[in-house]
Design a protein around this motif. Structure first.
Motif, PDB file in Angstrom:
ATOM      1  N   SER A   5     -94.740  37.953 -24.940  1.00 22.09           N
ATOM      2  CA  SER A   5     -95.874  37.390 -24.561  1.00 22.09           C
ATOM      3  C   SER A   5     -96.434  37.746 -23.450  1.00 22.09           C
ATOM      4  O   SER A   5     -95.842  38.416 -22.522  1.00 22.09           O
ATOM      5  CB  SER A   5     -95.827  35.963 -24.635  1.00 22.09           C
ATOM      6  OG  SER A   5     -95.066  35.326 -23.403  1.00 22.09           O
ATOM      7  N   PRO A   6     -97.740  37.532 -23.324  1.00 25.08           N
ATOM      8  CA  PRO A   6     -98.316  37.978 -21.966  1.00 25.08           C
ATOM      9  C   PRO A   6     -97.566  37.328 -20.596  1.00 25.08           C
ATOM     10  O   PRO A   6     -97.465  38.355 -19.674  1.00 25.08           O
ATOM     11  CB  PRO A   6     -99.620  37.622 -21.915  1.00 25.08           C
ATOM     12  CG  PRO A   6     -99.941  37.235 -23.438  1.00 25.08           C
ATOM     13  CD  PRO A   6     -98.683  36.971 -23.980  1.00 25.08           C
ATOM     14  N   THR A   7     -97.021  36.287 -20.919  1.00 27.86           N
ATOM     15  CA  THR A   7     -96.143  35.726 -19.709  1.00 27.86           C
ATOM     16  C   THR A   7     -94.888  36.681 -19.372  1.00 27.86           C
ATOM     17  O   THR A   7     -94.558  37.076 -18.040  1.00 27.86           O
ATOM     18  CB  THR A   7     -95.713  34.325 -19.953  1.00 27.86           C
ATOM     19  OG1 THR A   7     -96.688  33.560 -20.115  1.00 27.86           O
ATOM     20  CG2 THR A   7     -95.042  33.786 -18.672  1.00 27.86           C
ATOM     21  N   HIS A   8     -94.353  37.102 -20.386  1.00 28.33           N
ATOM     22  CA  HIS A   8     -93.146  37.833 -20.177  1.00 28.33           C
ATOM     23  C   HIS A   8     -93.475  39.540 -19.646  1.00 28.33           C
ATOM     24  O   HIS A   8     -92.920  39.959 -18.845  1.00 28.33           O
ATOM     25  CB  HIS A   8     -92.677  38.430 -21.692  1.00 28.33           C
ATOM     26  CG  HIS A   8     -91.776  37.102 -22.228  1.00 28.33           C
ATOM     27  ND1 HIS A   8     -92.139  36.618 -23.604  1.00 28.33           N
ATOM     28  CD2 HIS A   8     -90.851  36.335 -21.807  1.00 28.33           C
ATOM     29  CE1 HIS A   8     -91.321  35.284 -23.609  1.00 28.33           C
ATOM     30  NE2 HIS A   8     -90.747  35.238 -22.601  1.00 28.33           N
ATOM     31  N   TRP A   9     -94.768  40.034 -20.071  1.00 25.49           N
ATOM     32  CA  TRP A   9     -95.384  41.260 -19.625  1.00 25.49           C
ATOM     33  C   TRP A   9     -95.683  40.969 -18.153  1.00 25.49           C
ATOM     34  O   TRP A   9     -95.313  42.059 -17.257  1.00 25.49           O
ATOM     35  CB  TRP A   9     -96.380  41.598 -20.235  1.00 25.49           C
ATOM     36  CG  TRP A   9     -96.112  42.256 -21.706  1.00 25.49           C
ATOM     37  CD1 TRP A   9     -96.467  41.676 -22.941  1.00 25.49           C
ATOM     38  CD2 TRP A   9     -95.359  43.456 -22.045  1.00 25.49           C
ATOM     39  NE1 TRP A   9     -96.128  42.678 -24.078  1.00 25.49           N
ATOM     40  CE2 TRP A   9     -95.356  43.845 -23.406  1.00 25.49           C
ATOM     41  CE3 TRP A   9     -94.850  44.335 -20.929  1.00 25.49           C
ATOM     42  CZ2 TRP A   9     -94.581  44.681 -23.912  1.00 25.49           C
ATOM     43  CZ3 TRP A   9     -93.935  45.427 -21.732  1.00 25.49           C
ATOM     44  CH2 TRP A   9     -93.978  45.508 -23.115  1.00 25.49           C
ATOM     45  N   ALA A  10     -96.082  39.851 -17.635  1.00 28.19           N
ATOM     46  CA  ALA A  10     -96.489  39.600 -16.029  1.00 28.19           C
ATOM     47  C   ALA A  10     -95.188  39.459 -15.470  1.00 28.19           C
ATOM     48  O   ALA A  10     -95.027  40.239 -14.232  1.00 28.19           O
ATOM     49  CB  ALA A  10     -97.246  38.382 -16.152  1.00 28.19           C
ATOM     50  N   ILE A  11     -94.183  38.898 -15.937  1.00 32.47           N
ATOM     51  CA  ILE A  11     -92.878  38.952 -15.212  1.00 32.47           C
ATOM     52  C   ILE A  11     -92.369  40.340 -15.117  1.00 32.47           C
ATOM     53  O   ILE A  11     -91.713  40.642 -14.023  1.00 32.47           O
ATOM     54  CB  ILE A  11     -91.877  38.015 -15.935  1.00 32.47           C
ATOM     55  CG1 ILE A  11     -92.492  36.545 -15.894  1.00 32.47           C
ATOM     56  CG2 ILE A  11     -90.476  38.055 -15.470  1.00 32.47           C
ATOM     57  CD1 ILE A  11     -91.802  35.503 -16.507  1.00 32.47           C
ATOM     58  N   LEU A  16     -90.853  45.167 -11.522  1.00 34.75           N
ATOM     59  CA  LEU A  16     -90.988  46.726 -11.394  1.00 34.75           C
ATOM     60  C   LEU A  16     -91.712  46.763 -10.294  1.00 34.75           C
ATOM     61  O   LEU A  16     -91.461  47.570  -9.469  1.00 34.75           O
ATOM     62  CB  LEU A  16     -92.005  47.264 -12.405  1.00 34.75           C
ATOM     63  CG  LEU A  16     -91.334  47.196 -14.096  1.00 34.75           C
ATOM     64  CD1 LEU A  16     -92.089  47.911 -14.922  1.00 34.75           C
ATOM     65  CD2 LEU A  16     -90.093  48.298 -13.762  1.00 34.75           C
ATOM     66  N   LEU A  17     -92.624  45.937  -9.825  1.00 33.84           N
ATOM     67  CA  LEU A  17     -93.374  46.006  -8.572  1.00 33.84           C
ATOM     68  C   LEU A  17     -92.567  45.856  -7.348  1.00 33.84           C
ATOM     69  O   LEU A  17     -92.594  46.573  -6.425  1.00 33.84           O
ATOM     70  CB  LEU A  17     -94.794  45.057  -8.575  1.00 33.84           C
ATOM     71  CG  LEU A  17     -95.744  45.406  -7.153  1.00 33.84           C
ATOM     72  CD1 LEU A  17     -96.178  46.784  -7.110  1.00 33.84           C
ATOM     73  CD2 LEU A  17     -96.553  44.519  -7.280  1.00 33.84           C
ATOM     74  N   VAL A  18     -91.716  44.852  -7.686  1.00 30.20           N
ATOM     75  CA  VAL A  18     -90.744  44.352  -6.541  1.00 30.20           C
ATOM     76  C   VAL A  18     -89.694  45.587  -6.247  1.00 30.20           C
ATOM     77  O   VAL A  18     -89.284  45.976  -5.194  1.00 30.20           O
ATOM     78  CB  VAL A  18     -90.164  42.914  -6.720  1.00 30.20           C
ATOM     79  CG1 VAL A  18     -88.938  42.830  -5.838  1.00 30.20           C
ATOM     80  CG2 VAL A  18     -91.055  42.080  -6.610  1.00 30.20           C
ATOM     81  N   LEU A  19     -89.105  46.098  -7.387  1.00 33.76           N
ATOM     82  CA  LEU A  19     -88.173  46.922  -7.422  1.00 33.76           C
ATOM     83  C   LEU A  19     -88.367  48.377  -7.027  1.00 33.76           C
ATOM     84  O   LEU A  19     -87.654  48.954  -6.158  1.00 33.76           O
ATOM     85  CB  LEU A  19     -87.508  47.340  -8.865  1.00 33.76           C
ATOM     86  CG  LEU A  19     -86.654  45.996  -9.385  1.00 33.76           C
ATOM     87  CD1 LEU A  19     -86.156  46.197 -10.706  1.00 33.76           C
ATOM     88  CD2 LEU A  19     -85.313  45.950  -8.524  1.00 33.76           C
ATOM     89  N   PHE A  20     -89.771  48.776  -7.360  1.00 33.06           N
ATOM     90  CA  PHE A  20     -90.127  50.249  -7.221  1.00 33.06           C
ATOM     91  C   PHE A  20     -91.102  50.300  -6.042  1.00 33.06           C
ATOM     92  O   PHE A  20     -91.224  51.496  -5.442  1.00 33.06           O
ATOM     93  CB  PHE A  20     -90.495  51.057  -8.379  1.00 33.06           C
ATOM     94  CG  PHE A  20     -89.469  51.085  -9.647  1.00 33.06           C
ATOM     95  CD1 PHE A  20     -88.535  51.919  -9.225  1.00 33.06           C
ATOM     96  CD2 PHE A  20     -89.287  50.331 -10.431  1.00 33.06           C
ATOM     97  CE1 PHE A  20     -87.508  52.142 -10.142  1.00 33.06           C
ATOM     98  CE2 PHE A  20     -88.472  50.383 -11.541  1.00 33.06           C
ATOM     99  CZ  PHE A  20     -87.610  51.376 -11.207  1.00 33.06           C
ATOM    100  N   GLY A  21     -91.831  49.075  -5.836  1.00 31.90           N
ATOM    101  CA  GLY A  21     -93.043  49.189  -4.683  1.00 31.90           C
ATOM    102  C   GLY A  21     -94.215  49.800  -5.230  1.00 31.90           C
ATOM    103  O   GLY A  21     -94.082  50.470  -6.272  1.00 31.90           O
TER     104      GLY A  21
END
Length: 64
Positions: A5-11, A16-21
């Motif tokens: 769902s869109p919620t899953h994609w947001a998570i 990814l943003l936190v892991l890779f910057g």
């Protein structure tokens, strides 16, 4: 049940943003895009080579 769902994609995006910057993600996307372009061109060349080989096999041979 198997679809995201869109919620899953947001998570997933936040993780990814936190892991890779924020600096590494555009570079990774750019590299992925280059790889996809190279793969697409190689598949096209392979298809052209295969078509050429099939055309030469199917063409009647001339014997003199």
């Amino acid at each position: 049940m198997g679809a995201l769902s869109p919620t899953h994609w947001a998570i997933v995006a936040v993780v990814l943003l936190v892991l890779f910057g924020s600096k590494k993600l555009p570079d990774a996307a750019r590299g992925l895009g280059r790889s996809m372009r190279i793969l697409k061109s190689e598949v096209g060349e392979l298809q052209a080579d295969t078509d050429l080989a099939l055309d030469s096999e199917l063409a009647p041979s001339k014997k003199y």
